[in-house]
Design a protein around this motif. Structure first.
Motif, PDB file in Angstrom:
ATOM      1  N   LYS A   9      38.149  34.509  36.851  1.00 42.73           N
ATOM      2  CA  LYS A   9      38.558  35.003  37.981  1.00 42.73           C
ATOM      3  C   LYS A   9      39.421  36.358  37.897  1.00 42.73           C
ATOM      4  O   LYS A   9      40.101  36.518  37.301  1.00 42.73           O
ATOM      5  CB  LYS A   9      39.500  33.894  38.642  1.00 42.73           C
ATOM      6  N   PRO A  10      39.068  37.196  38.755  1.00 41.32           N
ATOM      7  CA  PRO A  10      39.809  38.304  38.891  1.00 41.32           C
ATOM      8  C   PRO A  10      41.126  38.272  39.346  1.00 41.32           C
ATOM      9  O   PRO A  10      41.359  37.483  40.099  1.00 41.32           O
ATOM     10  CB  PRO A  10      39.021  39.236  40.095  1.00 41.32           C
ATOM     11  N   PRO A  11      42.200  38.943  38.723  1.00 41.97           N
ATOM     12  CA  PRO A  11      43.419  39.015  38.980  1.00 41.97           C
ATOM     13  C   PRO A  11      43.776  39.178  40.501  1.00 41.97           C
ATOM     14  O   PRO A  11      42.974  40.101  41.179  1.00 41.97           O
ATOM     15  CB  PRO A  11      44.307  39.987  38.259  1.00 41.97           C
ATOM     16  N   THR A  12      44.542  38.356  41.003  1.00 41.89           N
ATOM     17  CA  THR A  12      44.868  38.301  42.577  1.00 41.89           C
ATOM     18  C   THR A  12      46.506  38.646  42.779  1.00 41.89           C
ATOM     19  O   THR A  12      46.869  38.714  44.105  1.00 41.89           O
ATOM     20  CB  THR A  12      44.531  36.895  43.209  1.00 41.89           C
ATOM     21  N   ASP A  13      47.225  38.791  41.920  1.00 42.34           N
ATOM     22  CA  ASP A  13      48.634  38.500  41.990  1.00 42.34           C
ATOM     23  C   ASP A  13      49.167  40.025  41.872  1.00 42.34           C
ATOM     24  O   ASP A  13      50.340  40.410  42.013  1.00 42.34           O
ATOM     25  CB  ASP A  13      49.057  37.775  40.636  1.00 42.34           C
ATOM     26  N   ARG A  14      48.394  41.267  41.876  1.00 41.35           N
ATOM     27  CA  ARG A  14      48.776  42.675  41.706  1.00 41.35           C
ATOM     28  C   ARG A  14      47.501  43.433  41.923  1.00 41.35           C
ATOM     29  O   ARG A  14      46.466  42.987  41.773  1.00 41.35           O
ATOM     30  CB  ARG A  14      49.222  42.577  40.471  1.00 41.35           C
ATOM     31  N   PRO A  15      47.956  44.629  42.507  1.00 44.43           N
ATOM     32  CA  PRO A  15      46.601  45.538  42.556  1.00 44.43           C
ATOM     33  C   PRO A  15      46.245  46.020  41.266  1.00 44.43           C
ATOM     34  O   PRO A  15      46.904  46.019  40.195  1.00 44.43           O
ATOM     35  CB  PRO A  15      47.424  47.026  43.205  1.00 44.43           C
ATOM     36  N   LEU A  16      44.787  45.940  41.319  1.00 36.58           N
ATOM     37  CA  LEU A  16      44.223  46.543  39.913  1.00 36.58           C
ATOM     38  C   LEU A  16      44.620  47.954  39.570  1.00 36.58           C
ATOM     39  O   LEU A  16      44.984  48.736  40.467  1.00 36.58           O
ATOM     40  CB  LEU A  16      42.578  46.097  39.988  1.00 36.58           C
TER      41      LEU A  16
END
Length: 297
Positions: free
Chosen positions: A78-85
């Motif tokens: 799952k792509p990270p969702t806790d910070r801007p890429l």
């Protein structure tokens, strides 16, 4: 729902033994057979960790059962969702570390294993080294630095890779970073991560992993997609401006009695060290990497 250390959404629950889904079907899909095994694992009291593209948290049967069991589901892809890429900035070029990638002529030819052996060997020889993993298995195996490449939108793969390398430099300050490659440069079904690693990772050298007994790309045998000639693949990689300092062989499917002779034959043809890491070790590869480090300083 909570978030784990790589930003993968999980269902919260007490920590228990985890069943890790360690197989990768083509396309990373959840097959009916795997689904049955995962349901059984939940019923037996396990948390689940999965590297598939079909997310366990989105499966109504598995998600509902996990909630009833108080189990944790971790979808590593799952792509990270806790910070801007992160977008690529070029700061990687300022790093002191020598940067080497273990690339391959195909997927599943032992790139990650060779990368780990190379890191361990460098450290044992007195050269500090860290591995930068690029796949879900590297994370599952406890890699400290890296990305799950195919969980990221393409625009952010270079920047996220660079960010992992910058963090590695800040926290560990290794002499050498060894980047784990993905698939093969010309595999039509793979992510082709070699170019990203060479260009965005600002590499100083490549170790190329090859399986001589494999004629076709994994899973594409029926379509007749042949793996290019090894010398041609070396030439292609070096057109990116990065030297291939050694070739390492996966001996799967080879006659053990022919391994040494094949290494000698290819070394004469390619003009660089050729070794089978599991049979010969990686000492000669280590010497090639250390020469690159010495030459650039």
């Amino acid at each position: 729902v909570t978030t784990d250390v790589v930003g993968a959404p999980v269902l919260a629950g007490p920590r228990r033994p985890a069943a890790i889904l360690g197989v990768a079907p083509h396309g990373g899909r959840l097959t009916p057979e795997l689904h049955t095994h995962l349901v059984r694992a939940l019923e037996c009291g396990f948390d689940l960790v999965s590297g598939l593209h079909d997310f366990l948290c989105d499966d109504p049967v598995i998600a509902a059962l996990a909630e009833r069991q108080g189990a944790t589901l971790t979808d590593v892809r799952k792509p990270p969702t806790d910070r801007p890429l992160r977008f690529w900035t070029g700061e990687v070029a300022d790093l002191r570390a020598t940067r080497i990638a273990v690339l391959g002529t195909d997927c599943m030819v032992g790139k990650r294993t060779t990368a780990r052996l190379l890191v361990e060997g460098l450290c044992a020889a007195g050269t500090s080294a860290e591995m930068i993993h690029t796949g879900q298995t590297g994370w599952m195996q406890g890699g400290r630095y890296g990305i799950v490449l195919d969980s990221l939108p393409n625009d952010f793969v270079p920047g996220e890779l660079e960010g992992a390398m910058l963090r590695c430099a800040a926290e560990a300050a290794p002499d050498v970073m060894v980047l784990e490659g993905q698939s093969g440069m010309r595999n039509p079904s793979g992510p082709g991560g070699g170019a990203v690693l060479m260009l965005s990772g600002d590499l100083h050298g490549v170790v190329l992993q090859h399986c001589p007994a494999r004629a076709y790309y994994d899973g594409l045998e029926d379509r007749g997609h042949r793996i290019p000639d090894l010398a041609d693949e070396v030439e292609l990689l070096e057109r990116f401006g990065t030297p291939v300092c050694a070739v390492t062989l996966s001996t799967q499917g080879m006659d053990p009695a022919r391994v040494d002779a094949e290494c000698v034959r290819l070394e004469r043809r390619l003009g660089r060290p050729v070794v089978a890491p599991l049979e010969h070790g990686v000492e000669r590869v280590i010497r090639a990497v250390r020469r690159i480090s010495t030459d650039r300083r």
